[in-house]
Design a protein around this motif. Structure first.
Motif, PDB file in Angstrom:
ATOM      1  N   PRO A 154       0.826  -1.209   0.000  1.00 36.06           N
ATOM      2  CA  PRO A 154       0.000   0.000   0.000  1.00 36.06           C
ATOM      3  C   PRO A 154       0.862   1.262   0.000  1.00 36.06           C
ATOM      4  N   GLY A 155       0.510   2.187  -0.850  1.00 36.78           N
ATOM      5  CA  GLY A 155       1.193   3.472  -0.887  1.00 36.78           C
ATOM      6  C   GLY A 155       2.479   3.510  -1.676  1.00 36.78           C
ATOM      7  N   THR A 156       2.883   2.383  -2.305  1.00 35.40           N
ATOM      8  CA  THR A 156       4.158   2.363  -3.024  1.00 35.40           C
ATOM      9  C   THR A 156       4.005   2.390  -4.539  1.00 35.40           C
ATOM     10  N   ALA A 157       2.781   2.254  -5.037  1.00 37.19           N
ATOM     11  CA  ALA A 157       2.580   2.123  -6.481  1.00 37.19           C
ATOM     12  C   ALA A 157       3.084   3.348  -7.237  1.00 37.19           C
ATOM     13  N   GLN A 158       2.807   4.528  -6.745  1.00 45.92           N
ATOM     14  CA  GLN A 158       3.180   5.735  -7.488  1.00 45.92           C
ATOM     15  C   GLN A 158       4.696   5.894  -7.589  1.00 45.92           C
ATOM     16  N   ALA A 159       5.419   5.613  -6.518  1.00 45.78           N
ATOM     17  CA  ALA A 159       6.881   5.705  -6.574  1.00 45.78           C
ATOM     18  C   ALA A 159       7.452   4.655  -7.520  1.00 45.78           C
ATOM     19  N   LEU A 160       6.885   3.453  -7.501  1.00 39.58           N
ATOM     20  CA  LEU A 160       7.335   2.413  -8.415  1.00 39.58           C
ATOM     21  C   LEU A 160       7.080   2.818  -9.857  1.00 39.58           C
ATOM     22  N   ILE A 161       5.887   3.329 -10.133  1.00 36.11           N
ATOM     23  CA  ILE A 161       5.553   3.740 -11.497  1.00 36.11           C
ATOM     24  C   ILE A 161       6.464   4.872 -11.962  1.00 36.11           C
ATOM     25  N   ALA A 162       6.765   5.803 -11.076  1.00 36.94           N
ATOM     26  CA  ALA A 162       7.660   6.907 -11.447  1.00 36.94           C
ATOM     27  C   ALA A 162       9.021   6.368 -11.871  1.00 36.94           C
ATOM     28  N   TYR A 163       9.533   5.369 -11.136  1.00 41.34           N
ATOM     29  CA  TYR A 163      10.809   4.774 -11.524  1.00 41.34           C
ATOM     30  C   TYR A 163      10.690   4.057 -12.858  1.00 41.34           C
ATOM     31  N   LEU A 164       9.652   3.261 -13.037  1.00 34.90           N
ATOM     32  CA  LEU A 164       9.484   2.533 -14.287  1.00 34.90           C
ATOM     33  C   LEU A 164       9.339   3.488 -15.472  1.00 34.90           C
ATOM     34  N   GLU A 165       8.566   4.539 -15.288  1.00 37.89           N
ATOM     35  CA  GLU A 165       8.394   5.519 -16.371  1.00 37.89           C
ATOM     36  C   GLU A 165       9.724   6.164 -16.760  1.00 37.89           C
ATOM     37  N   SER A 166      10.591   6.378 -15.774  1.00 34.92           N
ATOM     38  CA  SER A 166      11.881   7.015 -16.073  1.00 34.92           C
ATOM     39  C   SER A 166      12.806   6.107 -16.860  1.00 34.92           C
ATOM     40  N   MET A 167      12.465   4.806 -16.924  1.00 39.54           N
ATOM     41  CA  MET A 167      13.323   3.837 -17.592  1.00 39.54           C
ATOM     42  C   MET A 167      12.723   3.307 -18.892  1.00 39.54           C
ATOM     43  N   LYS A 168      11.678   3.936 -19.409  1.00 38.88           N
ATOM     44  CA  LYS A 168      11.006   3.412 -20.605  1.00 38.88           C
ATOM     45  C   LYS A 168      11.852   3.560 -21.866  1.00 38.88           C
ATOM     46  N   PHE A 169      12.481   4.708 -22.036  1.00 35.04           N
ATOM     47  CA  PHE A 169      13.308   4.992 -23.208  1.00 35.04           C
ATOM     48  C   PHE A 169      12.547   4.638 -24.485  1.00 35.04           C
ATOM     49  N   PHE A 170      13.124   3.792 -25.331  1.00 32.58           N
ATOM     50  CA  PHE A 170      12.490   3.482 -26.613  1.00 32.58           C
ATOM     51  C   PHE A 170      11.683   2.183 -26.562  1.00 32.58           C
ATOM     52  N   TYR A 171      11.525   1.590 -25.395  1.00 35.43           N
ATOM     53  CA  TYR A 171      10.817   0.304 -25.307  1.00 35.43           C
ATOM     54  C   TYR A 171       9.313   0.490 -25.506  1.00 35.43           C
ATOM     55  N   ARG A 172       8.704  -0.518 -26.118  1.00 38.10           N
ATOM     56  CA  ARG A 172       7.268  -0.492 -26.409  1.00 38.10           C
ATOM     57  C   ARG A 172       6.516  -1.040 -25.203  1.00 38.10           C
ATOM     58  N   VAL A 173       6.334  -0.182 -24.218  1.00 35.92           N
ATOM     59  CA  VAL A 173       5.662  -0.565 -22.977  1.00 35.92           C
ATOM     60  C   VAL A 173       4.806   0.594 -22.485  1.00 35.92           C
ATOM     61  N   GLU A 174       3.757   0.240 -21.755  1.00 36.15           N
ATOM     62  CA  GLU A 174       2.938   1.220 -21.064  1.00 36.15           C
ATOM     63  C   GLU A 174       2.749   0.747 -19.628  1.00 36.15           C
ATOM     64  N   VAL A 175       2.896   1.679 -18.692  1.00 36.12           N
ATOM     65  CA  VAL A 175       2.766   1.368 -17.272  1.00 36.12           C
ATOM     66  C   VAL A 175       1.572   2.129 -16.721  1.00 36.12           C
ATOM     67  N   ALA A 176       0.724   1.432 -15.954  1.00 35.26           N
ATOM     68  CA  ALA A 176      -0.484   2.079 -15.446  1.00 35.26           C
ATOM     69  C   ALA A 176      -0.755   1.662 -14.013  1.00 35.26           C
ATOM     70  N   ASP A 177      -1.257   2.602 -13.224  1.00 39.29           N
ATOM     71  CA  ASP A 177      -1.746   2.316 -11.875  1.00 39.29           C
ATOM     72  C   ASP A 177      -3.208   1.891 -12.009  1.00 39.29           C
ATOM     73  N   ARG A 178      -3.492   0.619 -11.706  1.00 44.84           N
ATOM     74  CA  ARG A 178      -4.851   0.100 -11.851  1.00 44.84           C
ATOM     75  C   ARG A 178      -5.513  -0.128 -10.489  1.00 44.84           C
ATOM     76  N   THR A 179      -4.953   0.476  -9.455  1.00 46.01           N
ATOM     77  CA  THR A 179      -5.467   0.265  -8.102  1.00 46.01           C
ATOM     78  C   THR A 179      -6.922   0.690  -7.980  1.00 46.01           C
TER      79      THR A 179
END
Length: 321
Positions: free
Chosen positions: A108-133
């Motif tokens: 609980p409460g960690t999803a946004q920080a995790l997503i922020a890190y993942l978003e910062s590492m997307k670069f040219f990869y074909r991925v989408e990250v979403a908070d579905r909570t």
């Protein structure tokens, strides 16, 4: 996010990080016994739900997580960590891929920080990250349960039971069919019994995976290319972690359990002795009585008598010294 299941008879709300779901429904030991027998369910709808979609989702996550996921089979559950550059644990993810999406539930409460890190590492990869909570809730069915998951639910099956990712709108209707409900205290007592660490409870700002026995279950040693991997490899090949996770049997005559953070000392040194560790999670188990997980210094003798605060404790080895 407050669960609608808090309106069930006997529901007593949990506190702290687990606020939003029930601690228990009036009978802690009955709820534990039901789970141990494979009956009922646990409302974990306060946990964060993160979804990763896109063609590169597995190969991309493989570069960021401690677990080998580049070829993760559809429907196979796994768990993984995100480490800092120094190898300290920052996030714990409980994963399953359904063929188009990697679903993960997190503390609980960690999803946004995790997503922020993942978003910062997307670069040219074909991925989408979403908070579905807000759309999906996690429900746990214990090992041995014969309850059928609803059609279309994403299921993460492990040796400890099944985690369901349910549409949040279906949570109440599913609870009517899946009962009896068991609270988080029962779930946590069985987690302690099974020596399973939890982020934010067994971890602090300097915890590394070796200390908690997360090597193998959440950390794959035959892969590299993730942040903090150098620390994992160095400890595995050249040294020992500074602390180790232990299981404690606590003196059952004490009324109160030692809470998270209670200092542990050698019994022979008394309450004024040198601190050698801390309690991380304590629980009342329906068979074992009062028990706990704790982190102690690696060199503490495995047969040493301990005290947690003023409570006598005997240790069982989880992580070898």
């Amino acid at each position: 996010m407050k669960s609608p299941l808090l309106t069930l008879p006997g529901a007593v709300p949990a506190e702290g990080v687990d606020e939003g779901v029930a601690a228990h429904y009036g009978d802690l030991f009955r709820e534990q016994r039901a789970l141990a027998d494979g009956a009922g369910f646990v409302d974990l709808s306060h946990r964060g739900v993160v979804a990763v979609t896109g063609e590169d989702r597995l190969s991309w996550l493989h570069l960021l997580l401690t677990q080998h996921v580049s070829e993760l089979p559809v429907g196979e559950a796994t768990e993984a960590l995100v480490l800092s550059a120094h190898g300290h644990i920052e996030h714990a993810l409980y994963l399953v891929d359904d063929g188009t999406t990697v679903w993960a539930h997190v503390e609980p409460g960690t999803a946004q920080a995790l997503i922020a890190y993942l978003e910062s590492m997307k670069f040219f990869y074909r991925v989408e990250v979403a908070d579905r909570t807000g759309e999906f809730a996690v429900v746990h069915l214990p090992a041995g349960s014969i309850a059928e998951p609803p059609e279309g639910a994403v299921v993460r099956e492990t040796a400890y039971g099944r985690d369901l990712f349910l549409p949040r709108a279906d949570l109440e209707s599913y609870a009517e069919k899946a009962g009896p409900a068991a609270g988080l205290l029962a779930y946590e007592a069985l987690r302690v019994e099974n020596h399973r660490p939890r982020l934010g409870f067994e971890t602090d700002h300097r915890t590394i995976p070796h200390e908690l026995g997360w090597i193998g279950t959440a950390v794959h040693l035959q892969k590299g290319c993730y942040r903090g991997q150098e620390t994992v490899a160095r400890v595995e090949n050249l040294g020992k972690p500074p602390r180790r996770l232990v299981f404690l049997h606590l003196d059952g005559s004490d009324v109160h359990l030692p809470p998270h953070g209670t200092e542990i000392r050698l019994a022979d040194d008394g309450e004024d002795g040198r601190r050698i560790g801390v309690v991380t999670t304590s629980a009342r188990h329906h068979e074992l009585g009062p028990v706990a997980l704790a982190l102690v210094k690696r060199n503490v003798p495995v047969d040493a008598r301990l005290i947690a605060g003023d409570t006598a404790a005997a240790q069982e080895v989880i992580v070898e010294p």
